[in-house]
Design a protein around this motif. Structure first.
Motif, PDB file in Angstrom:
ATOM      1  N   VAL A 108      -5.412 -52.858  -3.136  1.00  0.00           N
ATOM      2  CA  VAL A 108      -5.061 -54.562  -3.331  1.00  0.00           C
ATOM      3  C   VAL A 108      -3.987 -55.328  -2.346  1.00  0.00           C
ATOM      4  O   VAL A 108      -4.945 -56.373  -2.236  1.00  0.00           O
ATOM      5  CB  VAL A 108      -5.011 -54.884  -4.964  1.00  0.00           C
ATOM      6  N   ARG A 153     -18.108 -54.524  -5.716  1.00  0.00           N
ATOM      7  CA  ARG A 153     -18.618 -55.647  -4.951  1.00  0.00           C
ATOM      8  C   ARG A 153     -17.559 -56.006  -3.732  1.00  0.00           C
ATOM      9  O   ARG A 153     -17.705 -56.319  -2.856  1.00  0.00           O
ATOM     10  CB  ARG A 153     -17.190 -57.054  -6.466  1.00  0.00           C
ATOM     11  N   ASP A 154     -16.494 -54.684  -3.789  1.00  0.00           N
ATOM     12  CA  ASP A 154     -15.826 -55.333  -2.516  1.00  0.00           C
ATOM     13  C   ASP A 154     -16.496 -54.643  -1.024  1.00  0.00           C
ATOM     14  O   ASP A 154     -16.666 -54.943  -0.213  1.00  0.00           O
ATOM     15  CB  ASP A 154     -14.037 -54.621  -2.683  1.00  0.00           C
ATOM     16  N   ILE A 155     -17.152 -53.343  -1.719  1.00  0.00           N
ATOM     17  CA  ILE A 155     -17.628 -52.397  -0.370  1.00  0.00           C
ATOM     18  C   ILE A 155     -18.612 -53.604  -0.004  1.00  0.00           C
ATOM     19  O   ILE A 155     -19.070 -53.846   1.237  1.00  0.00           O
ATOM     20  CB  ILE A 155     -17.601 -51.439  -0.848  1.00  0.00           C
ATOM     21  N   LEU A 175     -15.699 -50.408  -7.236  1.00  0.00           N
ATOM     22  CA  LEU A 175     -15.243 -51.085  -5.829  1.00  0.00           C
ATOM     23  C   LEU A 175     -16.613 -51.733  -4.919  1.00  0.00           C
ATOM     24  O   LEU A 175     -16.885 -52.521  -4.482  1.00  0.00           O
ATOM     25  CB  LEU A 175     -14.953 -49.941  -4.656  1.00  0.00           C
ATOM     26  N   SER A 183      -5.926 -56.856   3.318  1.00  0.00           N
ATOM     27  CA  SER A 183      -6.626 -57.919   3.517  1.00  0.00           C
ATOM     28  C   SER A 183      -8.535 -57.761   3.976  1.00  0.00           C
ATOM     29  O   SER A 183      -8.787 -56.201   4.154  1.00  0.00           O
ATOM     30  CB  SER A 183      -6.234 -59.031   4.520  1.00  0.00           C
ATOM     31  N   GLU A 184      -9.603 -58.441   3.862  1.00  0.00           N
ATOM     32  CA  GLU A 184     -10.613 -58.309   4.088  1.00  0.00           C
ATOM     33  C   GLU A 184     -10.587 -57.676   5.387  1.00  0.00           C
ATOM     34  O   GLU A 184     -11.813 -56.645   5.457  1.00  0.00           O
ATOM     35  CB  GLU A 184     -11.090 -59.339   4.007  1.00  0.00           C
ATOM     36  N   ARG A 242      -9.904 -54.193   5.828  1.00  0.00           N
ATOM     37  CA  ARG A 242     -10.403 -53.372   4.960  1.00  0.00           C
ATOM     38  C   ARG A 242     -12.184 -53.860   5.766  1.00  0.00           C
ATOM     39  O   ARG A 242     -13.111 -52.585   6.183  1.00  0.00           O
ATOM     40  CB  ARG A 242     -11.579 -54.239   3.643  1.00  0.00           C
ATOM     41  N   ARG A 243     -12.188 -54.738   6.263  1.00  0.00           N
ATOM     42  CA  ARG A 243     -13.602 -54.399   7.867  1.00  0.00           C
ATOM     43  C   ARG A 243     -13.246 -53.581   8.690  1.00  0.00           C
ATOM     44  O   ARG A 243     -14.354 -53.099   9.276  1.00  0.00           O
ATOM     45  CB  ARG A 243     -14.150 -55.749   7.844  1.00  0.00           C
ATOM     46  N   HIS A 270     -18.903 -57.021  -0.676  1.00  0.00           N
ATOM     47  CA  HIS A 270     -18.626 -57.944   0.296  1.00  0.00           C
ATOM     48  C   HIS A 270     -18.478 -57.818   1.817  1.00  0.00           C
ATOM     49  O   HIS A 270     -18.618 -58.407   2.673  1.00  0.00           O
ATOM     50  CB  HIS A 270     -17.867 -58.752  -0.710  1.00  0.00           C
ATOM     51  N   THR A 271     -17.333 -57.133   1.610  1.00  0.00           N
ATOM     52  CA  THR A 271     -17.356 -56.808   3.397  1.00  0.00           C
ATOM     53  C   THR A 271     -18.923 -56.106   4.462  1.00  0.00           C
ATOM     54  O   THR A 271     -19.154 -56.560   5.474  1.00  0.00           O
ATOM     55  CB  THR A 271     -16.041 -55.306   3.155  1.00  0.00           C
ATOM     56  N   PHE A 285     -10.184 -48.552  -0.235  1.00  0.00           N
ATOM     57  CA  PHE A 285     -10.820 -50.715  -0.918  1.00  0.00           C
ATOM     58  C   PHE A 285      -9.722 -50.562  -2.080  1.00  0.00           C
ATOM     59  O   PHE A 285     -10.048 -51.712  -2.643  1.00  0.00           O
ATOM     60  CB  PHE A 285     -11.834 -50.221  -1.005  1.00  0.00           C
TER      61      PHE A 285
END
Length: 99
Positions: free
Chosen positions: A20, A72-74, A70, A23-24, A27-28, A76-77, A17
Motif C-alpha cells: 500500500v 481495481r488497482d491493477i 487487486l 505510488s501509482e 506500480r506502473r 487502474h494502473t 500491488f
C-alpha cells in the motif's frame, strides 16, 4: 499467450500491488518491468505495441484471478499505462475497425 506467462511474474506483480506504500508511478514502473520481462518470450515479428497491449490485459486478468482484491488497482494502473504508452496504437486499432 495466456499459458506462457510465468506464474512467478504474476505472483511478483501481485505482491508489489499489495504494498500500500507504493505510488501509482511505482506500480506502473513495476508493471512495465514485468511486461518487458514477459515480452522477451514472444516472437520479435509481432508488433511491440500489440504484444504489450495483449500482455498487459492478460497480466491484469491473471493478477485479478490470483488476488481478486487487486482487480481495481491493477486495472487502474493498466489503463494509465495504456493511456501513456499505447494510446495512439489503440486509436489506430479503433479507426481500422471503423473503416
Amino acid at each position: 499467450m495466456d499459458h506462457s506467462i510465468h506464474p512467478g511474474l504474476v505472483n511478483n506483480l501481485a505482491m508489489q500491488f499489495m504494498n500500500v506504500n507504493l505510488s501509482e508511478e511505482d506500480r506502473r514502473k513495476h508493471l512495465t518491468a514485468v511486461l518487458e520481462q514477459a515480452m522477451q518470450t514472444y516472437p520479435k515479428d509481432m508488433e511491440k505495441e500489440k504484444t504489450m497491449l495483449m500482455l498487459a490485459m492478460l497480466l491484469a486478468k491473471k493478477v485479478a484471478d490470483h488476488t481478486p482484491s487487486l482487480l481495481r488497482d491493477i486495472f487502474h494502473t493498466i489503463v494509465n499505462l495504456i493511456s501513456q504508452n499505447l494510446l495512439t496504437y489503440v486509436r489506430n486499432l479503433v479507426r481500422n475497425e471503423m473503416d
